[in-house]
Design a protein around this motif. Structure first.
Motif, PDB file in Angstrom:
ATOM      1  N   VAL A 292      -3.719  18.047  19.661  1.00 24.06           N
ATOM      2  CA  VAL A 292      -2.443  17.354  19.868  1.00 24.06           C
ATOM      3  C   VAL A 292      -1.815  16.961  18.539  1.00 24.06           C
ATOM      4  N   THR A 293      -2.618  16.357  17.643  1.00 24.02           N
ATOM      5  CA  THR A 293      -2.075  15.889  16.356  1.00 24.02           C
ATOM      6  C   THR A 293      -2.969  16.313  15.202  1.00 24.02           C
ATOM      7  N   PRO A 294      -2.720  17.451  14.595  1.00 30.35           N
ATOM      8  CA  PRO A 294      -3.418  17.803  13.353  1.00 30.35           C
ATOM      9  C   PRO A 294      -2.689  17.207  12.152  1.00 30.35           C
ATOM     10  N   ASP A 295      -3.396  16.454  11.329  1.00 29.53           N
ATOM     11  CA  ASP A 295      -2.812  15.845  10.137  1.00 29.53           C
ATOM     12  C   ASP A 295      -3.648  16.259   8.933  1.00 29.53           C
ATOM     13  N   LEU A 296      -3.127  17.229   8.181  1.00 31.16           N
ATOM     14  CA  LEU A 296      -3.818  17.743   6.997  1.00 31.16           C
ATOM     15  C   LEU A 296      -2.977  17.498   5.751  1.00 31.16           C
ATOM     16  N   GLY A 297      -2.081  16.539   5.817  1.00 33.83           N
ATOM     17  CA  GLY A 297      -1.183  16.257   4.702  1.00 33.83           C
ATOM     18  C   GLY A 297      -1.893  15.650   3.506  1.00 33.83           C
ATOM     19  N   GLU A 298      -1.216  15.718   2.354  1.00 35.99           N
ATOM     20  CA  GLU A 298      -1.678  15.112   1.104  1.00 35.99           C
ATOM     21  C   GLU A 298      -3.033  15.654   0.665  1.00 35.99           C
ATOM     22  N   ASN A 299      -3.117  16.986   0.623  1.00 34.05           N
ATOM     23  CA  ASN A 299      -4.295  17.677   0.122  1.00 34.05           C
ATOM     24  C   ASN A 299      -3.835  18.782  -0.816  1.00 34.05           C
ATOM     25  N   SER A 300      -4.626  19.823  -0.944  1.00 32.24           N
ATOM     26  CA  SER A 300      -4.260  20.947  -1.806  1.00 32.24           C
ATOM     27  C   SER A 300      -4.349  22.268  -1.050  1.00 32.24           C
ATOM     28  N   PHE A 301      -4.021  22.250   0.227  1.00 32.65           N
ATOM     29  CA  PHE A 301      -4.020  23.474   1.014  1.00 32.65           C
ATOM     30  C   PHE A 301      -2.898  24.395   0.547  1.00 32.65           C
ATOM     31  N   HIS A 302      -3.144  25.686   0.656  1.00 35.25           N
ATOM     32  CA  HIS A 302      -2.109  26.652   0.311  1.00 35.25           C
ATOM     33  C   HIS A 302      -2.041  27.717   1.403  1.00 35.25           C
TER      34      HIS A 302
END
Length: 655
Positions: A292-302
């Motif tokens: 429902v809510t994936p929160d992967l913000g404020e990282n270094s994903f590309h």
């Protein structure tokens, strides 16, 4: 640059996870409600509760009802009992309790199933005797000052399973590593563990929590706002019943283990604000069909967002902000019809935003794509998002006009189109957005006069606009001069920013109607005429910037009465006359006034009119002094001469 949270533990990202906690508590409380009316309080339980009371330095007035001469089951505040007179529930949240939890007091309540001491000022350690209770189902000591190392039970009989289902120790001062060598088997019935907002260190305690057993009952795990480090263990797959996993605001590194995506029960997932990297594999994330809510913000994903994201039919919030993600947005995003929030700000997404068909996203309330590389025009299909509350497309490469269809978004409260390449005049229909209180169109190429209708924005005319705002959401606000962040809708400023455009004409006299405004920025345009005195009616103003225009005339004296004004700039205009003194104007530096050669005041070192007067006075003084000295000198010499002549004449006559 990553935004710095004001209060990390209280952000709406954490609030979203609290919803499921409440549901868990509700189930437990429902079970506890099916007890028979209480009998008389047992003497042992009464003594134990009084012992707990004696350990408090401040009891919040409990002594009024907690008296030995009355029945604790019927008269003691916060105490509930079963039919046998044994205490089953102690609920004392937000009572202003200070002191320590006596180890043997509450633990001696052998029938206690529910203990709630949250939101007090309790200190010291959490007695391990509580955790070893053979009756407790729920322990909630969140929002206190408990500290030290957390000690978990290690029963003599290692095969014993304690009944504990809910453990909430969040928002305390626990430190050190999470226990890993104790008997986690003993708490195998645990459904919810919330240890957020503490100072735990070391690796995430995944292995001991789930114990490598697929039968683990753990459904909610919140370890956010701590200091956990290292990589995410693949053993997370052992928590096969997990619905909520929140490990935001830690120091985790590495990549997300593939095993994580085997936990298909996951609904709410947050690894926000860590140092994770790698790509988000679309083939793997689509296995989480309940997400429902994936929160992967404020990282270094590309990498890019995969087209397969459209398979996540339950998706409500997509948060990938503050990463290094790129590419076009997948058109399949329009298939996620439950979406309420799309937060992709501060990435490298590019292409035409219109590739996403927003027509089917009727539930969308927040669209934030600030600071990316999107180009083209603002997609017209957004007009279908009738529930849209906040739209921020600032700092991209959008061009064209402010679309007429924006007038259909009647629920819009925040509109930020700044730092683009928009043209044309400001639309006259702008005041039809009756809920709008935050408007930023700065750094574009808008032209024409400021429309009078902009001075009649219903929400900005309201004396108490905050009373109309009910929904909280996480939409940080950035300013060029300083980084500011507003995490709740009610803390957003009432703002009107049209700076750095090509507006001409005068500032409308009706500006004084916008009584709710706290920030007003008309700087760097081509405005002329005087500063309207009505602007002094904006008594809630904290920021006022009219710099770099062609304004003339005096500074209104009444600006001194804007007591909340903390930022003020009228530099680089053609204003004249004295700077008002003795009020708020005296609190600002000369940089607020420079570039107005006709302004006078002690704060301006180069004010010619101020310098002229002393020069004249000084010259006049020197002339006056010279004349006086000449007269005196002449008189002295004249007197000496006369006296000399008299002496000479007297001597001559005497002869």
């Amino acid at each position: 640059m990553k935004p710095i949270p004001l209060l990390p533990s209280m952000t709406n990202r954490n609030i979203r996870f609290c919803i499921l906690y409440i549901a868990v508590f509700a189930v437990v409380l429902l079970l506890l409600s099916f007890v028979s009316p209480a009998g008389s309080c047992s003497e042992q339980d009464s003594r134990s509760l009084l012992q707990f009371l004696a350990g408090l330095s401040q009891d919040g007035g409990l002594t009024t009802s907690w008296r030995p001469d009355v029945d604790c089951c019927t008269a003691w505040e916060g105490v509930s009992c079963g039919r046998d007179g044994m205490v089953t529930k102690v609920s004392l949240p937000s009572r202003g309790l200070h002191g320590c939890i006596s180890p043997l007091s509450v633990a001696n309540l052998t029938s206690l199933t529910h203990l709630n001491l949250s939101d007090n000022a309790l200190s010291g350690s959490l007695p391990p005797e509580l955790m070893s209770s053979l009756s407790l189902l729920v322990i909630d000591v969140s929002f206190n000052h408990l500290d030290g190392v957390l000690l978990l039970p290690w029963p003599m009989n290692t095969g014993l399973k304690l009944p504990l289902q809910v453990l909430n120790i969040s928002s305390n001062r626990f430190a050190g590593e999470f226990p890993s060598n104790l008997s986690w088997n003993a708490i195998a019935n645990l459904v919810m563990l919330n240890a957020s907002n503490n100072s735990f260190t070391g690796e995430m305690p995944i292995a001991p929590l789930c114990n490598g057993s697929p039968s683990s009952s753990l459904a909610v795990l919140d370890l956010s706002d701590n200091r956990f480090n290292g990589e995410v263990s693949p053993e997370i797959a052992s928590c096969s019943m997990l619905k909520v996993l929140n490990v935001a605001h830690n120091k985790l590194t590495g990549i997300l283990p593939i095993k994580l995506f085997d936990v298909t029960s996951l609904e709410h997932l947050s690894f926000a604000d860590n140092d994770l990297q790698g790509e988000i594999d679309g083939a793997h994330i689509t296995k989480l069909t309940n997400l429902v809510t994936p929160d992967l913000g404020e990282n270094s994903f590309h990498g890019e967002i995969s087209e397969s994201i459209g398979q996540l039919k339950k998706l409500e919030e997509l948060r990938l902000d503050n990463n290094y993600m790129s590419g076009d947005l997948p058109s399949s995003l329009g298939n996620c019809t439950c979406l309420t929030t799309i937060d992709l700000k501060i990435n490298k997404f590019s292409g035409d935003l219109g590739k996403v068909d927003f027509t089917s996203l009727h539930n969308l309330k927040i669209l934030d794509v600030m600071r990316n590389i999107f180009s083209g025009v603002i997609p017209e299909s957004i007009y279908s998002c009738k529930n849209l509350t906040a739209l921020r497309i600032s700092s991209n490469h959008m061009h064209g006009k402010i679309p007429v269809w924006l007038a259909k978004l009647k629920k819009l409260k925040v509109l930020d189109l700044s730092n683009n390449q928009l043209t044309s005049p400001m639309p006259s229909w702008i005041n039809s957005l009756s809920n709008l209180f935050y408007l930023d169109v700065s750094n574009n190429s808008l032209t024409g006069n400021i429309p009078v209708t902009l001075m009649a924005m219903p929400m900005l005319e309201s004396d108490n606009y905050e009373a109309h705002l009910t929904r909280l959401f996480d939409l940080p606000v950035y300013r060029i001069s300083a980084l500011r962040q507003y995490l709740a809708l009610t803390s957003f400023p009432a703002l009107l920013n049209i700076s750095t455009n090509k507006f001409t004409g005068v500032i409308p006299q009706d500006i004084g109607q916008l009584s709710a405004l706290s920030q007003l920025d008309f700087s760097r345009n081509k405005l002329h005429g005087e500063i309207p005195p009505a602007i002094c009616n904006l008594t809630k103003l904290q920021v006022l910037d009219l710099s770099s225009n062609y304004l003339t005339g005096p500074i209104p004296e009444a600006l001194n009465k804007l007591n909340f004004l903390s930022e003020f700039n009228i530099s680089n205009n053609d204003l004249e006359g004295p700077i008002p003194t003795g009020g708020q104007m005296s609190t600002f530096s000369s940089s607020s006034f420079v570039g107005n050669p006709k302004l006078c005041g002690s704060i301006l070192a180069n004010c010619n009119s101020v310098k002229a007067a002393p020069t004249v006075l000084t010259t006049s003084g020197k002339q006056c002094s010279s004349e006086v000295i000449s007269v005196i000198a002449f008189g002295v010499f004249f007197g000496v001469g006369v006296l000399y002549d008299q002496l000479v004449l007297s001597n001559y006559l005497d002869m």
